[in-house]
Design an enzyme around this catalytic site. Structure first.
Site, PDB file in Angstrom:
ATOM      1  CG  ASP A 319      -1.908   1.142   1.210  1.00  0.00           C
ATOM      2  OD1 ASP A 319      -2.184   1.674   0.114  1.00  0.00           O
ATOM      3  OD2 ASP A 319      -2.398   1.518   2.295  1.00  0.00           O
ATOM      4  CB  CYS A 359      -3.387   5.985  -3.474  1.00  0.00           C
ATOM      5  SG  CYS A 359      -1.780   6.608  -2.964  1.00  0.00           S
TER       6      CYS A 359
END
Length: 417
Positions: A319, A359
């Site tokens: 992430d 992201c």
């Protein structure tokens, strides 16, 4: 119609606005009537003089207008004032609240065991440049555009009226404000100083949020459904396994893995303060201290070291922070995503799982899948996609604004024979 300044679009450059896309770039503007200042409301017209709607003007940004509202079928649109803003924020909050149970209201974890979430998601809620997150009875706002900045006081008044929070805190320190000609700003907007850290619940487990200095508004609320999925996946597929949590931040993916039955987790994170919170999260969740190893360091370097040691894991979570904040940086970001995913594939045992994310809004879901596929090819391993992942439903994406779907992820399985 009020006497707002007016923006007239170029022929051939007004099609996106006709499709209700909320951004108007400087190159699409034919002429500006009047002398609008930063954040002032302007009436927008297409090349044939048809009224399209009203937006906020930003003279220093490449995005010169962010649309507040589009004209209806009769060619009418409401005036942008405090009452309109109050109604638009009320609509956003109501969309996240169960009308029967009341779940989603600030400060009440309800049956879901969650008392944190996004209340306003900028363009996708019809409020360009405005983000409002709730952490229990603490609201955290980001004013990221000239228009949002112009209505800052009205936003605070509306939030106080609608939600009566204990604290409204500002985290307008994102680099995107510089593109709008705005300086960074943080601090108390209303109420009392927030606790340090703020404590909320997610899935019935405690989470500590640093609203003053943490990433974004203090926490990655958008990953909540994926942390819940990780708990489920570990329980079904690799209970008792070893998990690597790379770019761990405050370690909530690690806690989710332990909740699913993982035997051990390695958190790798460059920030020492984030790892301090990660240790506290393990303790607060009631798991043994030695179930998690906390490694402070560069993720790329640490994972290369694990590869050299021949170390292997049953599940890897990637992430990373945003690698591309503009289209001009997509190529460099793509190389970074490929490198880190290649390392992850090389560290997985046969049958192992990879939960990988981007992201970066400038990196599309299709491109991200191609990058991960390229990493799998270079690792000389057979890999299958089990699921495609994204943000929770408190981070909606307007069909007219696909850029709002910034978080994308893949759940992959290594299928070596």
């Amino acid at each position: 119609m009020a006497s707002n300044a007016a923006v007239h679009l170029r022929r051939g450059r007004d099609s996106a606005s006709k499709r209700r896309h909320p951004w108007i770039f400087s190159g699409a503007i034919h002429r500006v009537e009047g002398a609008p200042g930063a954040g002032d409301t302007v009436d927008v017209f297409d090349a044939d003089g048809r009224f399209l709607g009203r937006g906020a003007y930003s003279p220093k940004s490449q995005i010169s207008v962010r649309m507040w509202v589009f004209a209806d079928g009769d060619g009418e649109a409401p005036e942008i004032d405090g009452a309109w803003l109050h109604g638009r924020i009320r609509r956003a909050v109501a969309a996240r609240t169960d009308p029967v149970s009341g779940e989603g209201t600030p400060g009440d974890a309800g049956a879901t065991g969650n008392d944190g979430g996004r209340l306003v998601h900028a363009e996708s809620d019809g409020l360009p440049g405005l983000v409002v997150d709730r952490y229990g009875d603490v609201l955290v706002c980001q004013f990221l555009s000239a228009g949002a900045e112009r209505w800052r006081s009205a936003v605070v008044d509306a939030l106080g009226d609608l939600l009566t929070p204990r604290t409204i805190w500002e985290r307008s320190d994102s680099p995107v404000r510089a593109k709008e000609g705005l300086a960074p700003r943080t601090g108390l907007l209303a109420g009392v100083e927030p606790p340090d850290p703020v404590r909320i619940e997610e899935g019935g487990r405690p989470v500590l949020v640093d609203v003053r200095a943490g990433h974004k508004t203090g926490f990655y609320l958008d990953q909540r459904p994926n942390r819940a999925l990780l708990t489920e996946i570990v329980g079904r597929r690799c209970s008792g396994g070893e998990v690597l949590n790379a770019f761990a931040y405050t370690g909530t993916f690690a806690v989710a893995a332990l909740a699913g039955g993982a035997e051990s987790v390695v958190n790798v994170e460059a920030s020492a303060p984030a790892l301090d919170l990660a240790r506290k999260h393990v303790e607060l969740a009631g798991f043994p201290e030695d179930a998690v190893s906390h490694v402070e360091g560069n993720v790329f370097s640490e994972l290369r070291g694990y590869r050299a040691e021949g170390r292997r894991f049953d599940l890897v979570v990637l992430d990373p922070p945003k690698f591309a904040d503009a289209r001009s940086r997509v190529d460099k970001a793509s190389r970074g995503y490929k490198d880190i995913n290649l390392l992850a594939f090389q560290l997985l045992r046969p049958g192992g799982l990879l939960m990988t994310f981007s992201c970066s809004g400038a990196v599309s879901a299709d491109l991200f899948q191609k990058i991960v596929a390229g990493a799998a090819l270079d690792s000389r391993r057979d890999v299958a996609i089990l699921d495609r992942l994204g943000a929770g439903d408190d981070h909606p994406t307007s069909l007219a604004f696909p850029e709002g779907s910034y978080l994308k992820g893949l759940l992959c399985r290594v299928d070596d024979p």
